[in-house]
Write a protein that holds these residues in place. Structure first.
Motif, PDB file in Angstrom:
ATOM      1  N   ASP A  19      -5.483   4.790   5.299  1.00  0.00           N
ATOM      2  CA  ASP A  19      -4.507   5.794   5.740  1.00  0.00           C
ATOM      3  C   ASP A  19      -3.521   6.114   4.629  1.00  0.00           C
ATOM      4  O   ASP A  19      -3.124   7.273   4.437  1.00  0.00           O
ATOM      5  CB  ASP A  19      -3.743   5.285   6.961  1.00  0.00           C
ATOM      6  CG  ASP A  19      -4.597   5.253   8.216  1.00  0.00           C
ATOM      7  OD1 ASP A  19      -5.683   5.852   8.202  1.00  0.00           O
ATOM      8  OD2 ASP A  19      -4.176   4.613   9.201  1.00  0.00           O
ATOM      9  N   ALA A  20      -3.084   5.059   3.915  1.00  0.00           N
ATOM     10  CA  ALA A  20      -2.124   5.262   2.829  1.00  0.00           C
ATOM     11  C   ALA A  20      -2.721   6.126   1.735  1.00  0.00           C
ATOM     12  O   ALA A  20      -2.059   7.042   1.208  1.00  0.00           O
ATOM     13  CB  ALA A  20      -1.691   3.904   2.269  1.00  0.00           C
ATOM     14  N   ASP A  21      -3.991   5.887   1.383  1.00  0.00           N
ATOM     15  CA  ASP A  21      -4.638   6.707   0.357  1.00  0.00           C
ATOM     16  C   ASP A  21      -4.798   8.146   0.830  1.00  0.00           C
ATOM     17  O   ASP A  21      -4.575   9.096   0.061  1.00  0.00           O
ATOM     18  CB  ASP A  21      -6.013   6.112   0.022  1.00  0.00           C
ATOM     19  CG  ASP A  21      -5.915   4.717  -0.585  1.00  0.00           C
ATOM     20  OD1 ASP A  21      -4.839   4.395  -1.153  1.00  0.00           O
ATOM     21  OD2 ASP A  21      -6.892   3.951  -0.494  1.00  0.00           O
ATOM     22  N   THR A  22      -5.167   8.303   2.101  1.00  0.00           N
ATOM     23  CA  THR A  22      -5.336   9.650   2.650  1.00  0.00           C
ATOM     24  C   THR A  22      -4.014  10.403   2.646  1.00  0.00           C
ATOM     25  O   THR A  22      -3.950  11.592   2.279  1.00  0.00           O
ATOM     26  CB  THR A  22      -5.898   9.576   4.075  1.00  0.00           C
ATOM     27  OG1 THR A  22      -7.148   8.901   4.064  1.00  0.00           O
ATOM     28  CG2 THR A  22      -6.074  10.966   4.662  1.00  0.00           C
TER      29      THR A  22
ATOM     30  N   THR B 229      10.490   6.904  10.977  1.00  0.00           N
ATOM     31  CA  THR B 229      10.385   6.233   9.687  1.00  0.00           C
ATOM     32  C   THR B 229       9.199   5.288   9.691  1.00  0.00           C
ATOM     33  O   THR B 229       9.015   4.508  10.629  1.00  0.00           O
ATOM     34  CB  THR B 229      11.673   5.434   9.392  1.00  0.00           C
ATOM     35  OG1 THR B 229      12.792   6.332   9.404  1.00  0.00           O
ATOM     36  CG2 THR B 229      11.590   4.736   8.045  1.00  0.00           C
ATOM     37  N   LEU B 230       8.393   5.375   8.669  1.00  0.00           N
ATOM     38  CA  LEU B 230       7.264   4.462   8.555  1.00  0.00           C
ATOM     39  C   LEU B 230       7.786   3.044   8.319  1.00  0.00           C
ATOM     40  O   LEU B 230       8.553   2.822   7.372  1.00  0.00           O
ATOM     41  CB  LEU B 230       6.360   4.878   7.400  1.00  0.00           C
ATOM     42  CG  LEU B 230       5.112   4.027   7.172  1.00  0.00           C
ATOM     43  CD1 LEU B 230       4.116   4.237   8.297  1.00  0.00           C
ATOM     44  CD2 LEU B 230       4.479   4.355   5.817  1.00  0.00           C
ATOM     45  N   PRO B 231       7.436   2.092   9.184  1.00  0.00           N
ATOM     46  CA  PRO B 231       7.896   0.710   8.965  1.00  0.00           C
ATOM     47  C   PRO B 231       7.514   0.219   7.574  1.00  0.00           C
ATOM     48  O   PRO B 231       6.332   0.269   7.185  1.00  0.00           O
ATOM     49  CB  PRO B 231       7.178  -0.087  10.063  1.00  0.00           C
ATOM     50  CG  PRO B 231       6.940   0.913  11.149  1.00  0.00           C
ATOM     51  CD  PRO B 231       6.665   2.209  10.440  1.00  0.00           C
ATOM     52  N   GLU B 232       8.495  -0.257   6.838  1.00  0.00           N
ATOM     53  CA  GLU B 232       8.248  -0.652   5.451  1.00  0.00           C
ATOM     54  C   GLU B 232       7.617  -2.033   5.334  1.00  0.00           C
ATOM     55  O   GLU B 232       6.944  -2.319   4.335  1.00  0.00           O
ATOM     56  CB  GLU B 232       9.568  -0.626   4.667  1.00  0.00           C
ATOM     57  CG  GLU B 232      10.221   0.748   4.634  1.00  0.00           C
ATOM     58  CD  GLU B 232      11.579   0.717   3.966  1.00  0.00           C
ATOM     59  OE1 GLU B 232      12.013  -0.400   3.579  1.00  0.00           O
ATOM     60  OE2 GLU B 232      12.197   1.779   3.811  1.00  0.00           O
ATOM     61  N   ARG B 233       7.830  -2.881   6.320  1.00  0.00           N
ATOM     62  CA  ARG B 233       7.350  -4.264   6.239  1.00  0.00           C
ATOM     63  C   ARG B 233       6.623  -4.599   7.534  1.00  0.00           C
ATOM     64  O   ARG B 233       7.206  -4.506   8.619  1.00  0.00           O
ATOM     65  CB  ARG B 233       8.529  -5.208   6.015  1.00  0.00           C
ATOM     66  CG  ARG B 233       8.144  -6.633   5.644  1.00  0.00           C
ATOM     67  CD  ARG B 233       9.395  -7.473   5.371  1.00  0.00           C
ATOM     68  NE  ARG B 233       9.069  -8.793   4.895  1.00  0.00           N
ATOM     69  CZ  ARG B 233       8.865  -9.108   3.632  1.00  0.00           C
ATOM     70  NH1 ARG B 233       8.965  -8.169   2.703  1.00  0.00           N
ATOM     71  NH2 ARG B 233       8.569 -10.345   3.267  1.00  0.00           N
TER      72      ARG B 233
ATOM     73  N   ILE C 287       0.851  -1.190   0.000  1.00  0.00           N
ATOM     74  CA  ILE C 287       0.000   0.000   0.000  1.00  0.00           C
ATOM     75  C   ILE C 287       0.880   1.231   0.000  1.00  0.00           C
ATOM     76  O   ILE C 287       2.065   1.185   0.360  1.00  0.00           O
ATOM     77  CB  ILE C 287      -0.934   0.035   1.229  1.00  0.00           C
ATOM     78  CG1 ILE C 287      -0.111   0.016   2.526  1.00  0.00           C
ATOM     79  CG2 ILE C 287      -1.916  -1.118   1.193  1.00  0.00           C
ATOM     80  CD1 ILE C 287      -0.949   0.229   3.775  1.00  0.00           C
ATOM     81  N   GLY C 288       0.292   2.371  -0.385  1.00  0.00           N
ATOM     82  CA  GLY C 288       1.004   3.642  -0.319  1.00  0.00           C
ATOM     83  C   GLY C 288       1.745   3.970  -1.590  1.00  0.00           C
ATOM     84  O   GLY C 288       1.912   3.140  -2.494  1.00  0.00           O
ATOM     85  N   SER C 289       2.209   5.214  -1.638  1.00  0.00           N
ATOM     86  CA  SER C 289       2.981   5.681  -2.786  1.00  0.00           C
ATOM     87  C   SER C 289       4.417   5.197  -2.688  1.00  0.00           C
ATOM     88  O   SER C 289       4.828   4.596  -1.699  1.00  0.00           O
ATOM     89  CB  SER C 289       2.940   7.212  -2.843  1.00  0.00           C
ATOM     90  OG  SER C 289       3.450   7.773  -1.645  1.00  0.00           O
ATOM     91  N   ALA C 290       5.180   5.484  -3.709  1.00  0.00           N
ATOM     92  CA  ALA C 290       6.556   4.968  -3.776  1.00  0.00           C
ATOM     93  C   ALA C 290       7.407   5.476  -2.626  1.00  0.00           C
ATOM     94  O   ALA C 290       8.262   4.754  -2.110  1.00  0.00           O
ATOM     95  CB  ALA C 290       7.186   5.349  -5.117  1.00  0.00           C
ATOM     96  N   ASP C 291       7.193   6.737  -2.213  1.00  0.00           N
ATOM     97  CA  ASP C 291       8.019   7.299  -1.145  1.00  0.00           C
ATOM     98  C   ASP C 291       7.485   6.985   0.251  1.00  0.00           C
ATOM     99  O   ASP C 291       8.103   7.341   1.246  1.00  0.00           O
ATOM    100  CB  ASP C 291       8.146   8.818  -1.313  1.00  0.00           C
ATOM    101  CG  ASP C 291       6.790   9.510  -1.342  1.00  0.00           C
ATOM    102  OD1 ASP C 291       5.787   8.815  -1.552  1.00  0.00           O
ATOM    103  OD2 ASP C 291       6.756  10.739  -1.169  1.00  0.00           O
ATOM    104  N   ALA C 292       6.325   6.351   0.351  1.00  0.00           N
ATOM    105  CA  ALA C 292       5.763   5.981   1.656  1.00  0.00           C
ATOM    106  C   ALA C 292       4.992   4.671   1.513  1.00  0.00           C
ATOM    107  O   ALA C 292       3.830   4.575   1.877  1.00  0.00           O
ATOM    108  CB  ALA C 292       4.856   7.086   2.181  1.00  0.00           C
ATOM    109  N   SER C 293       5.661   3.662   0.988  1.00  0.00           N
ATOM    110  CA  SER C 293       4.996   2.382   0.748  1.00  0.00           C
ATOM    111  C   SER C 293       5.185   1.460   1.947  1.00  0.00           C
ATOM    112  O   SER C 293       6.139   1.575   2.706  1.00  0.00           O
ATOM    113  CB  SER C 293       5.559   1.721  -0.514  1.00  0.00           C
ATOM    114  OG  SER C 293       6.926   1.400  -0.330  1.00  0.00           O
ATOM    115  N   GLN C 294       4.240   0.553   2.107  1.00  0.00           N
ATOM    116  CA  GLN C 294       4.293  -0.472   3.144  1.00  0.00           C
ATOM    117  C   GLN C 294       3.913  -1.809   2.531  1.00  0.00           C
ATOM    118  O   GLN C 294       3.009  -1.887   1.704  1.00  0.00           O
ATOM    119  CB  GLN C 294       3.321  -0.151   4.284  1.00  0.00           C
ATOM    120  CG  GLN C 294       3.906   0.683   5.397  1.00  0.00           C
ATOM    121  CD  GLN C 294       2.933   0.856   6.545  1.00  0.00           C
ATOM    122  OE1 GLN C 294       1.733   1.038   6.337  1.00  0.00           O
ATOM    123  NE2 GLN C 294       3.430   0.819   7.760  1.00  0.00           N
TER     124      GLN C 294
END
Length: 484
Positions: A407-410, A283-287, A49-56
């Motif tokens: 949340d990712a879309d928002t 940092t947003l946890p990536e995984r 989910i999320g964009s390239a710079d804030a993906s999870q």
């Protein structure tokens, strides 16, 4: 004479049932089967989910990490969590209570496995009435005695064993509740730290909006003095500035409350709250590991506690049944006694006794049967509690996954809005520097940017906090987390 066949007593029927059931007086306490959904929510769990710079990425089937808060890559945040786990008084209280419960279990088991031996030493001086017309009207004498008393109750039908099993399962449930408290504490520290950082950033952005509104009000006031604006324009500008200013106290209250809450979670007084983190430093946890439903049943502390409660109810039902059967106890004593110490210690002063008692409940006004029926209903209730706990856990995970997805879309939309408004503001600054537009247009662009930034700050904080909630929802495999 015709023989009369009397019906066997009630306990004989239970003995027969006991024999036919393989010496089981109650249910085994096995958790009921639960449905295994293909995915938690109404929609399948996305892989990313999320964009390239804030993906999870949601790592389906991956085992959770015990120190999940380290995924935020903030040494300060990790230190705060560790401090809270070491110094939080509620957690320490639960830990001491668990230790006390283990000692109580150990005491109960030892008392049921071994005979009790007590030493009794007595020294009495008594005055008693004599027999009429025989000797003195009263007798005055001393009694000296020393004895060892031994008693033991044979656990013929498992009364002690089932009582021990019930208490052991209660200790297990308390242990799982402590695990749940640890995970909740870690999540609350992370969420409090995120909220504190976000509220501080919101206060700063709102203060800047108030400054811009005051500047607009000052400009309108000058225009009113020059006759190019009406008094209504001034009142409207003043109302806008005051409306923004009215929101600041509430924001500051929330900010300070978040800092106070974090301090108390860490075992500190509110005045010793740590400084706020920078939201950008987290940092947003990536995984994020997402356990499959079958694994969730084995690692969520609340589900494990419900399973332990089921075993408690099973043991208590068996205990209520065992109490309807005979009990056998033996007692023994050996010592010396006499009316003086020399006589008590002589050969004639030896005293001893031994006895046995077999007790079969016959009539207790239906109390034993009522207790057994109550225990059976309690077991059925514990089964329903387990089922509901599992469903609640599935819902918790489903809601957390859904929240993170939205949340990712928002956040993507809020970040784009902030970027576009910032570009517009910077472009307006350059044009105003060249004299192409009025300064008020630049301020309008900055206000739009600050409002977009407020929306983005809230979106970032929500996503960071909801990630912590999902980590908590996953639980931890007990064999990895337990230290004992």
């Amino acid at each position: 004479m015709r023989a009369v066949h009397l019906p066997p007593p009630r306990y004989a029927l239970y003995l027969l049932a006991l024999t036919l059931s393989g010496c089981a007086l109650g249910p085994k306490g096995i958790a009921p089967d639960m449905p295994q959904p293909a995915h938690y929510g109404v929609e399948a769990t996305p892989g990313e989910i999320g964009s390239a710079d804030a993906s999870q990425k949601f790592a389906l089937g991956e085992r959770p990490v015990p120190t999940w808060w380290e995924a935020y890559r903030s040494p300060q945040l990790s230190a705060w969590v560790e401090e809270a786990l070491a110094k939080n008084y509620s957690l320490s209280q639960a830990s001491h209570s668990l230790t006390a419960a283990k000692e109580q279990l150990r005491a109960q088991i030892n008392e049921s496995l071994f005979p009790t031996v007590d030493a009794v030493l007595q020294s009495n001086r008594q005055r008693a009435l004599g027999l009429p017309n025989i000797g003195a009207p009263t007798n005055l004498y001393n009694v000296f005695a020393g004895e060892l008393n031994v008693s033991y109750t044979f656990d013929l039908f498992g009364v002690e064993r089932y009582a021990n099993s019930a208490l052991a399962a209660q200790v297990d449930a308390q242990s799982y509740q402590l695990d749940a408290a640890r995970r909740a504490l870690a999540a609350n520290v992370v969420i409090a730290a995120v909220n504190g950082a976000a509220l501080r950033a919101q206060v700063e952005a709102t203060e800047r909006l108030v400054q811009l509104a005051d500047a607009d009000t000052a400009e309108v006031r000058r225009r009113v003095e020059l006759g190019s604006a009406s008094n209504s324009d001034l009142l409207n500008a003043q109302a806008g500035a005051e409306s923004l200013r009215a929101g600041l106290p509430g924001l500051r209250t929330q900010w300070q409350a978040a800092r106070h809450a974090l301090a108390v979670l860490m075992g500190r007084t509110p005045d010793a709250a740590p400084p706020d983190l920078e939201l950008a430093a987290l940092t947003l946890p990536e995984r994020v590991p997402v356990a499959v439903p079958s694994d969730l049943l084995k690692q969520r502390p609340d589900i494990l506690a419900a399973d332990a409660a089921l075993k408690v109810a099973a043991a208590q039902e068996a205990l209520a049944t065992a109490e309807m059967f005979p009990s056998l106890s033996i007692t023994g004593s050996f010592g010396r006694a006499g009316f003086s110490w020399p006589k008590a210690t002589s050969g004639a002063g030896a005293v001893w006794g031994i006895g046995a008692s077999l007790t079969q409940p016959l009539f207790h006004g239906g109390a034993l049967q009522a207790r057994r029926r109550a225990a059976q209903d309690e077991y059925l209730a514990s089964q329903d509690n387990y089922r509901q706990t599992v469903l609640n856990a599935f819902q918790n995970v489903a809601d957390s996954l859904s929240a993170l997805t939205h949340d990712a879309d928002t956040l993507t939309a809020a970040s784009n809005a902030r970027k576009h408004s910032e570009q517009y503001w910077r472009d307006a600054e350059r044009r105003a520097a060249l004299g192409a537009i009025a300064p008020s247009v630049t301020r309008a662009g900055e206000k739009q940017f600050q409002n977009a930034r407020l929306t983005e700050i809230r979106a970032v904080a929500t996503r960071l906090a909801d990630t912590a909630t999902l980590f908590q929802a996953m639980g931890i495999p007990q064999r990895e987390e337990k230290s004992e």
